[in-house]
Design a protein around this motif. Sequence first.
Motif, PDB file in Angstrom:
ATOM      1  N   ARG A   1      54.001  41.440  45.543  1.00  0.00           N
ATOM      2  CA  ARG A   1      53.819  41.466  44.094  1.00  0.00           C
ATOM      3  C   ARG A   1      53.143  40.178  43.634  1.00  0.00           C
ATOM      4  N   ARG A   2      53.561  39.050  44.175  1.00  0.00           N
ATOM      5  CA  ARG A   2      52.979  37.771  43.807  1.00  0.00           C
ATOM      6  C   ARG A   2      51.507  37.718  44.223  1.00  0.00           C
ATOM      7  N   ALA A   3      51.176  38.247  45.371  1.00  0.00           N
ATOM      8  CA  ALA A   3      49.792  38.247  45.836  1.00  0.00           C
ATOM      9  C   ALA A   3      48.917  39.121  44.940  1.00  0.00           C
ATOM     10  N   ARG A   4      49.409  40.263  44.495  1.00  0.00           N
ATOM     11  CA  ARG A   4      48.630  41.126  43.601  1.00  0.00           C
ATOM     12  C   ARG A   4      48.383  40.452  42.264  1.00  0.00           C
ATOM     13  N   ARG A   5      49.385  39.769  41.751  1.00  0.00           N
ATOM     14  CA  ARG A   5      49.227  39.090  40.472  1.00  0.00           C
ATOM     15  C   ARG A   5      48.173  37.988  40.596  1.00  0.00           C
ATOM     16  N   GLY A   6      48.174  37.283  41.709  1.00  0.00           N
ATOM     17  CA  GLY A   6      47.172  36.250  41.931  1.00  0.00           C
ATOM     18  C   GLY A   6      45.780  36.836  42.048  1.00  0.00           C
ATOM     19  N   GLN A   7      45.657  37.977  42.694  1.00  0.00           N
ATOM     20  CA  GLN A   7      44.353  38.616  42.838  1.00  0.00           C
ATOM     21  C   GLN A   7      43.829  39.057  41.475  1.00  0.00           C
ATOM     22  N   ALA A   8      44.687  39.598  40.636  1.00  0.00           N
ATOM     23  CA  ALA A   8      44.262  40.032  39.304  1.00  0.00           C
ATOM     24  C   ALA A   8      43.798  38.833  38.477  1.00  0.00           C
ATOM     25  N   MET A   9      44.490  37.705  38.608  1.00  0.00           N
ATOM     26  CA  MET A   9      44.103  36.519  37.852  1.00  0.00           C
ATOM     27  C   MET A   9      42.755  35.975  38.332  1.00  0.00           C
ATOM     28  N   VAL A  10      42.521  36.016  39.622  1.00  0.00           N
ATOM     29  CA  VAL A  10      41.237  35.565  40.155  1.00  0.00           C
ATOM     30  C   VAL A  10      40.120  36.494  39.686  1.00  0.00           C
ATOM     31  N   GLU A  11      40.335  37.791  39.725  1.00  0.00           N
ATOM     32  CA  GLU A  11      39.319  38.736  39.261  1.00  0.00           C
ATOM     33  C   GLU A  11      39.027  38.545  37.779  1.00  0.00           C
ATOM     34  N   TYR A  12      40.056  38.343  36.976  1.00  0.00           N
ATOM     35  CA  TYR A  12      39.891  38.117  35.542  1.00  0.00           C
ATOM     36  C   TYR A  12      39.086  36.841  35.300  1.00  0.00           C
ATOM     37  N   SER A  13      39.386  35.786  36.028  1.00  0.00           N
ATOM     38  CA  SER A  13      38.680  34.520  35.861  1.00  0.00           C
ATOM     39  C   SER A  13      37.223  34.642  36.273  1.00  0.00           C
ATOM     40  N   VAL A  14      36.952  35.335  37.352  1.00  0.00           N
ATOM     41  CA  VAL A  14      35.574  35.494  37.820  1.00  0.00           C
ATOM     42  C   VAL A  14      34.768  36.318  36.820  1.00  0.00           C
ATOM     43  N   ILE A  15      35.331  37.390  36.312  1.00  0.00           N
ATOM     44  CA  ILE A  15      34.621  38.221  35.336  1.00  0.00           C
ATOM     45  C   ILE A  15      34.331  37.423  34.067  1.00  0.00           C
ATOM     46  N   ASN A  16      35.309  36.661  33.586  1.00  0.00           N
ATOM     47  CA  ASN A  16      35.081  35.847  32.392  1.00  0.00           C
ATOM     48  C   ASN A  16      34.022  34.783  32.635  1.00  0.00           C
ATOM     49  N   TRP A  17      34.029  34.172  33.831  1.00  0.00           N
ATOM     50  CA  TRP A  17      33.040  33.152  34.144  1.00  0.00           C
ATOM     51  C   TRP A  17      31.637  33.762  34.136  1.00  0.00           C
ATOM     52  N   PHE A  18      31.488  34.958  34.719  1.00  0.00           N
ATOM     53  CA  PHE A  18      30.178  35.605  34.730  1.00  0.00           C
ATOM     54  C   PHE A  18      29.723  35.963  33.318  1.00  0.00           C
ATOM     55  N   LEU A  19      30.630  36.431  32.474  1.00  0.00           N
ATOM     56  CA  LEU A  19      30.252  36.767  31.099  1.00  0.00           C
ATOM     57  C   LEU A  19      29.802  35.536  30.325  1.00  0.00           C
ATOM     58  N   VAL A  20      30.540  34.453  30.432  1.00  0.00           N
ATOM     59  CA  VAL A  20      30.169  33.228  29.729  1.00  0.00           C
ATOM     60  C   VAL A  20      28.857  32.679  30.287  1.00  0.00           C
ATOM     61  N   PHE A  21      28.700  32.697  31.595  1.00  0.00           N
ATOM     62  CA  PHE A  21      27.460  32.232  32.212  1.00  0.00           C
ATOM     63  C   PHE A  21      26.276  33.061  31.725  1.00  0.00           C
ATOM     64  N   PHE A  22      26.450  34.359  31.647  1.00  0.00           N
ATOM     65  CA  PHE A  22      25.380  35.239  31.174  1.00  0.00           C
ATOM     66  C   PHE A  22      25.019  34.922  29.729  1.00  0.00           C
ATOM     67  N   LEU A  23      26.029  34.706  28.874  1.00  0.00           N
ATOM     68  CA  LEU A  23      25.753  34.411  27.473  1.00  0.00           C
ATOM     69  C   LEU A  23      25.082  33.058  27.301  1.00  0.00           C
ATOM     70  N   ILE A  24      25.445  32.083  28.113  1.00  0.00           N
ATOM     71  CA  ILE A  24      24.887  30.745  27.944  1.00  0.00           C
ATOM     72  C   ILE A  24      23.489  30.647  28.538  1.00  0.00           C
ATOM     73  N   VAL A  25      23.307  31.127  29.751  1.00  0.00           N
ATOM     74  CA  VAL A  25      22.050  30.901  30.453  1.00  0.00           C
ATOM     75  C   VAL A  25      21.008  31.977  30.160  1.00  0.00           C
ATOM     76  N   MET A  26      21.405  33.214  30.197  1.00  0.00           N
ATOM     77  CA  MET A  26      20.432  34.292  30.150  1.00  0.00           C
ATOM     78  C   MET A  26      19.983  34.686  28.745  1.00  0.00           C
ATOM     79  N   MET A  27      20.858  34.578  27.778  1.00  0.00           N
ATOM     80  CA  MET A  27      20.510  35.086  26.448  1.00  0.00           C
ATOM     81  C   MET A  27      20.136  33.937  25.525  1.00  0.00           C
ATOM     82  N   SER A  28      19.009  34.058  24.871  1.00  0.00           N
ATOM     83  CA  SER A  28      18.622  33.109  23.841  1.00  0.00           C
ATOM     84  C   SER A  28      18.182  33.894  22.617  1.00  0.00           C
TER      85      SER A  28
END
Length: 75
Positions: free
Chosen positions: A12-39
Amino acid sequence: MKTPVPTHTLRRRARRGQAMVEYSVINWFLVFFLIVMMSVDLGNGDEKMNVIDAFLRAYQIYYDSFYFVLNLPFP
């Protein structure tokens, strides 16, 4: 002597950690896309800024106007 931890608790602890990592990676990609790609062209064509900067600028203007109204000497 330490009591061993049940394996289902570890899974259970490992699944929760995996979900948090996936959430962080998705948010990082969204912010990166908004900052770098869109003007955005803001009016005269000379000034280009990314979407995050445009949102922060609009929020700052909103906050300044609200603060100005609160500090007026009239009741």
